[in-house]
Design a protein around this motif. Structure first.
Motif, PDB file in Angstrom:
ATOM      1  N   ILE B 127       0.831  -1.200   0.000  1.00 43.86           N
ATOM      2  CA  ILE B 127       0.000   0.000   0.000  1.00 43.86           C
ATOM      3  C   ILE B 127       0.863   1.247   0.000  1.00 43.86           C
ATOM      4  O   ILE B 127       0.619   2.190  -0.761  1.00 43.86           O
ATOM      5  CB  ILE B 127      -0.957   0.000   1.213  1.00 43.86           C
ATOM      6  CG1 ILE B 127      -1.995  -1.107   1.049  1.00 43.86           C
ATOM      7  CG2 ILE B 127      -1.648   1.347   1.364  1.00 43.86           C
ATOM      8  CD1 ILE B 127      -2.899  -1.260   2.250  1.00 43.86           C
ATOM      9  N   TYR B 131       0.968   4.005  -2.882  1.00 37.78           N
ATOM     10  CA  TYR B 131       0.731   5.408  -2.543  1.00 37.78           C
ATOM     11  C   TYR B 131       1.811   6.295  -3.152  1.00 37.78           C
ATOM     12  O   TYR B 131       1.502   7.313  -3.793  1.00 37.78           O
ATOM     13  CB  TYR B 131       0.699   5.542  -1.018  1.00 37.78           C
ATOM     14  CG  TYR B 131       0.537   6.943  -0.485  1.00 37.78           C
ATOM     15  CD1 TYR B 131       1.648   7.691  -0.104  1.00 37.78           C
ATOM     16  CD2 TYR B 131      -0.720   7.514  -0.328  1.00 37.78           C
ATOM     17  CE1 TYR B 131       1.503   8.975   0.403  1.00 37.78           C
ATOM     18  CE2 TYR B 131      -0.867   8.794   0.181  1.00 37.78           C
ATOM     19  CZ  TYR B 131       0.245   9.513   0.548  1.00 37.78           C
ATOM     20  OH  TYR B 131       0.105  10.777   1.058  1.00 37.78           O
ATOM     21  N   VAL B 150      -7.518  10.201  -1.508  1.00 37.31           N
ATOM     22  CA  VAL B 150      -8.585   9.250  -1.826  1.00 37.31           C
ATOM     23  C   VAL B 150      -8.059   7.821  -1.769  1.00 37.31           C
ATOM     24  O   VAL B 150      -8.685   6.941  -1.182  1.00 37.31           O
ATOM     25  CB  VAL B 150      -9.177   9.544  -3.221  1.00 37.31           C
ATOM     26  CG1 VAL B 150     -10.029   8.392  -3.687  1.00 37.31           C
ATOM     27  CG2 VAL B 150      -9.997  10.814  -3.185  1.00 37.31           C
ATOM     28  N   TYR B 151      -6.884   7.595  -2.333  1.00 39.92           N
ATOM     29  CA  TYR B 151      -6.346   6.234  -2.344  1.00 39.92           C
ATOM     30  C   TYR B 151      -6.032   5.754  -0.936  1.00 39.92           C
ATOM     31  O   TYR B 151      -6.282   4.590  -0.607  1.00 39.92           O
ATOM     32  CB  TYR B 151      -5.095   6.127  -3.224  1.00 39.92           C
ATOM     33  CG  TYR B 151      -4.626   4.707  -3.357  1.00 39.92           C
ATOM     34  CD1 TYR B 151      -3.500   4.246  -2.668  1.00 39.92           C
ATOM     35  CD2 TYR B 151      -5.333   3.800  -4.126  1.00 39.92           C
ATOM     36  CE1 TYR B 151      -3.092   2.932  -2.768  1.00 39.92           C
ATOM     37  CE2 TYR B 151      -4.927   2.475  -4.233  1.00 39.92           C
ATOM     38  CZ  TYR B 151      -3.809   2.051  -3.551  1.00 39.92           C
ATOM     39  OH  TYR B 151      -3.412   0.736  -3.649  1.00 39.92           O
ATOM     40  N   ILE B 153      -7.542   6.495   1.738  1.00 41.84           N
ATOM     41  CA  ILE B 153      -8.792   6.119   2.394  1.00 41.84           C
ATOM     42  C   ILE B 153      -9.251   4.748   1.908  1.00 41.84           C
ATOM     43  O   ILE B 153      -9.627   3.878   2.699  1.00 41.84           O
ATOM     44  CB  ILE B 153      -9.893   7.169   2.116  1.00 41.84           C
ATOM     45  CG1 ILE B 153      -9.496   8.504   2.730  1.00 41.84           C
ATOM     46  CG2 ILE B 153     -11.227   6.713   2.685  1.00 41.84           C
ATOM     47  CD1 ILE B 153     -10.415   9.643   2.356  1.00 41.84           C
ATOM     48  N   LEU B 154      -9.189   4.536   0.603  1.00 39.79           N
ATOM     49  CA  LEU B 154      -9.575   3.240   0.044  1.00 39.79           C
ATOM     50  C   LEU B 154      -8.727   2.122   0.641  1.00 39.79           C
ATOM     51  O   LEU B 154      -9.235   1.074   1.042  1.00 39.79           O
ATOM     52  CB  LEU B 154      -9.373   3.244  -1.469  1.00 39.79           C
ATOM     53  CG  LEU B 154     -10.507   3.757  -2.322  1.00 39.79           C
ATOM     54  CD1 LEU B 154     -10.040   3.862  -3.757  1.00 39.79           C
ATOM     55  CD2 LEU B 154     -11.700   2.838  -2.231  1.00 39.79           C
ATOM     56  N   ALA B 155      -7.419   2.353   0.663  1.00 42.83           N
ATOM     57  CA  ALA B 155      -6.516   1.320   1.164  1.00 42.83           C
ATOM     58  C   ALA B 155      -6.776   1.059   2.638  1.00 42.83           C
ATOM     59  O   ALA B 155      -6.772  -0.094   3.087  1.00 42.83           O
ATOM     60  CB  ALA B 155      -5.074   1.757   0.947  1.00 42.83           C
ATOM     61  N   VAL B 157      -9.461   1.210   4.258  1.00 40.35           N
ATOM     62  CA  VAL B 157     -10.676   0.430   4.477  1.00 40.35           C
ATOM     63  C   VAL B 157     -10.449  -1.055   4.240  1.00 40.35           C
ATOM     64  O   VAL B 157     -11.083  -1.891   4.885  1.00 40.35           O
ATOM     65  CB  VAL B 157     -11.806   0.983   3.578  1.00 40.35           C
ATOM     66  CG1 VAL B 157     -12.867  -0.052   3.349  1.00 40.35           C
ATOM     67  CG2 VAL B 157     -12.403   2.197   4.209  1.00 40.35           C
ATOM     68  N   THR B 158      -9.544  -1.404   3.345  1.00 39.02           N
ATOM     69  CA  THR B 158      -9.335  -2.826   3.092  1.00 39.02           C
ATOM     70  C   THR B 158      -8.453  -3.475   4.147  1.00 39.02           C
ATOM     71  O   THR B 158      -8.472  -4.693   4.295  1.00 39.02           O
ATOM     72  CB  THR B 158      -8.677  -3.069   1.714  1.00 39.02           C
ATOM     73  OG1 THR B 158      -7.406  -2.460   1.696  1.00 39.02           O
ATOM     74  CG2 THR B 158      -9.537  -2.527   0.620  1.00 39.02           C
TER      75      THR B 158
END
Lengths: 229, 228, 207
Positions: B127, B131, B150-151, B153-155, B157-158
């Motif tokens: 990640i 990034y 944005v990325y 935040i996405l990462a 969450v996973t």
């Protein structure tokens, strides 16, 4: 989505989807890339396996590796093409970001489902030793896996469309996000190949569904930041 | 100034205690650590491996927090903070992976085993890599800040999906996986004696302070650089 | 004629890569009025037009657009018709297909009669089924006008309206602008000052 008549929004989503589909059928960029990739990769797998039967764990993993890289060669098209052809602004003038997102999500879902069906059929017919003893579990796994792929990779396609080195960046950004999905789906495929009953894989399915829901929701919330300048 | 002194003293003490305190089967004195069967001397690594792993996660959350703030307020300083935290997190993540691999070699025989916790730290490494690849691929300053926020935040969450759920599905080597009779919670009850716990938590605090100090330095430096 | 404001811009500022492109730009435009935005190359004319169109966010300031509409996002976009060098049609589709998708993606039904009428007006009816890829640059410019007018927007935003057009094309555009200002507002960004006296208002952006 303030004040937008729901019916109009739905019409807009479907129109975005149909436009992408129409465009893809006419230019066939993604589909030809996907088909060529899957055929070549499976051919390589068949050559390397020869007459040997690889165990179900290995074959399950291989199936999803092929699907993953197939997805990487085709699912970014929907956003990258808009950016490269300069039509992003056109789309922004026509529809709200949410309609664009769901329209393209739907398109990617159709594309990845087609990819999955194609890959799975080739695997079943051509690869030695790939036998599925619990077909219902397998079909559900592939379907949910496809949903998961679409939900995660669509938003990432939107991100890389705005960057410079689009090609290599897509798998780099997608892989960490997709990894939980991949592990779960490979595990479920292996169980399906070994004939596990539905209740045994129930936990994995719950996991897949929550992954899909969370990622779709988050992508929708974040999309406007990516899409609008 | 005060932070630096406290940090220096604390880190030195932790280092001395962690490396220097002798092990004994029935600890009598405050400076003796218990012998944990199976780990013995290797247990000392707990004082360093766990904090770096912990910090690589904290740094990521910090980066995400400032990323969210950037998305809301659009102030460039928040993006500076976000990427500074991520840079530090990346460094700690590399350290955690390396110390973990060393521990794995001595305890379980090989440097890497794809045990769920090992895989988690590897995913975090990926990640961070993703990034920074993303950041270097965007020229426009505002776009770079927005997309990397944005990325992250996405990462982020996973990551819970990965850390909390997968160890339950597949069995693993770390304490807390499916096969471990001691329980499956993310924070496992270590068989630590009270004085060992003191050193452990001091180490945790010391490393956290280290992170805070380095973070402030990096932000200040980046701010000066961008104002030129 | 009510003095209802069609566009109101206040204190618009845009920063790109930490550089200020323009700041403190304010204006208002009512129906039947025309506004000219002029300035040297790189002064930010296209950027300003994009901000008014809502496809670019300003760093500071606000733009409000009002008119008869149902409000919300579709409302804002429904009020504007934009022509710009940055606007691209879908080149794999024909002119008619572009107009079809323009309507349906807006959530409206495709009105073929109106589309054909517009295509005739911009002298593209004969080529309406050919992919836009095969068009000349002047034809591509003219299809943008059909695209901009299809949904009957009260406001026209024209960035370099005469770009790539021959004398016939220019005459068509002049006629479109004349007709539009009878009931709506027209905003033009250009360096071409041939018709400068025609405009009611003018803003000049410094580079």
């Amino acid at each position: 989505m303030r004040n937008v008549a729901p019916r109009r929004w739905l019409l807009s989503v479907m129109a975005v989807f149909r436009k992408d589909l129409h465009s893809e059928l006419r230019t066939r960029y993604a589909v030809s890339a996907l088909v060529m990739f899957v055929i070549t990769t499976i051919a390589i797998i068949m050559f390397s396996l020869g007459q040997e039967n690889a165990p179900p764990e290995v074959l399950s993993g291989m199936l999803w590796v092929v699907i993953f890289f197939g997805a990487m060669s085709g699912l970014s098209r929907t956003f990258v093409m808009e950016e490269e052809r300069g039509t992003s602004m056109t789309l922004q003038l026509l529809a709200p970001p949410s309609a664009v997102y769901f329209g393209k999500l739907l398109f990617n879902f159709v594309l990845v489902t087609a990819l999955n069906i194609f890959t799975v059929l080739l695997f079943l017919f051509l690869v030695n030793g790939f036998v599925v003893q619990a077909p219902l579990v397998f079909i559900l796994t592939v379907f949910l896996g496809g949903c998961g792929f679409a939900s995660a990779t669509t938003v990432i396609a939107a991100i890389i469309a705005r960057a410079n080195t689009k090609g290599t960046l897509y798998p780099v950004l997608s892989f960490p996000i997709l990894l939980p999905l991949l592990v779960a789906v490979i595990d479920a495929t292996k169980s399906a190949a070994e004939g596990a009953p539905l209740d045994q894989v129930g936990g994995v399915f719950q996991f897949l569904i929550s992954y899909i829901v969370v990622l779709t929701t988050l992508s929708y919330l974040l999309f406007e930041y990516i899409w609008k300048d | 100034m005060g932070l630096r002194i406290t940090l220096g003293i604390l880190l030195t003490l932790v280092l001395l205690a962690g490396v220097g305190f002798p092990l004994s089967p029935h600890p009598q004195h405050w400076y003796e650590l218990p012998v944990i069967p199976g780990l013995e001397e290797k247990a000392r690594l707990i004082f360093f491996h766990v904090p770096t792993a912990w910090l690589s996660v904290i740094a990521f959350l910090t980066s995400m927090y400032f990323g969210i703030r950037y998305l809301r307020k659009r102030e460039h300083i928040d993006d500076i903070r976000s990427s500074s935290a991520a840079g530090l997190g990346f460094m700690f993540c590399v350290l955690a992976t390396l110390t973990g691999a060393i521990w794995a070699k001595f305890n379980w025989g090989s440097f890497w085993n794809w045990d769920p916790r090992e895989t988690s730290i590897f995913v975090l490494l990926l990640i961070y890599g993703a990034y920074f690849s993303l950041r270097s691929a965007i020229e426009n300053t505002e776009k770079r800040a927005t997309l990397s926020s944005v990325y992250s935040i996405l990462a982020a969450v996973t990551v819970p999906f990965f850390i909390f759920i997968l160890p339950r599905i597949t069995s693993g080597l770390h304490p807390g996986a499916k096969g471990d009779p001691d329980g499956a919670g993310p924070v496992v009850e270590f068989k630590m004696s009270p004085n060992m716990r003191v050193i452990f938590f001091s180490s945790l605090i010391a490393f956290t302070l280290l992170f805070v100090w380095m973070f402030q330095l990096r932000v200040r430096a980046a701010k000066l650089e961008s104002e030129q | 004629m009510t003095a209802q404001i069609a566009i109101k811009a206040e204190g618009l500022k845009k920063v790109f890569n930490r550089r200020v492109v323009f700041e403190g730009v304010s204006f208002s435009l009512a129906p039947t009025q025309t506004l000219l935005i002029s300035g040297r190359n790189g002064s930010g004319k296209s950027t300003l037009v994009k901000i008014v169109a809502g496809v670019l966010s300003p760093t500071a300031g606000s733009v409000s657009i009002s008119g008869p509409s149902e409000g919300g996002y579709f409302g804002h976009q429904a009020l504007i018709g934009m022509v710009s060098p940055y606007l691209q049609m879908y080149e794999e589709f024909s002119a008619e297909e572009n107009l079809l998708y323009a309507s349906t993606i807006r959530g409206e039904a495709y009105d073929q009669t109106r589309a054909h009428e517009l295509l005739r007006r911009v002298a593209l009816y004969a080529r309406k089924d050919d992919p836009v890829r095969t068009y000349s640059s002047g034809m591509k410019q003219r299809i943008k006008y059909a695209f901009a007018l299809l949904h009957r927007p009260p406001i026209l935003l024209l960035d370099e309206p005469m770009a790539n057009l021959d004398a016939d094309g220019i005459a068509i555009v002049r006629e479109i602008m004349q007709e539009h200002r009878r009931n709506g507002a027209v905003l033009v960004a250009t360096n071409d000052l041939t018709d400068v006296d025609v405009y009611d208002k003018r803003i000049t952006l410094d580079a």
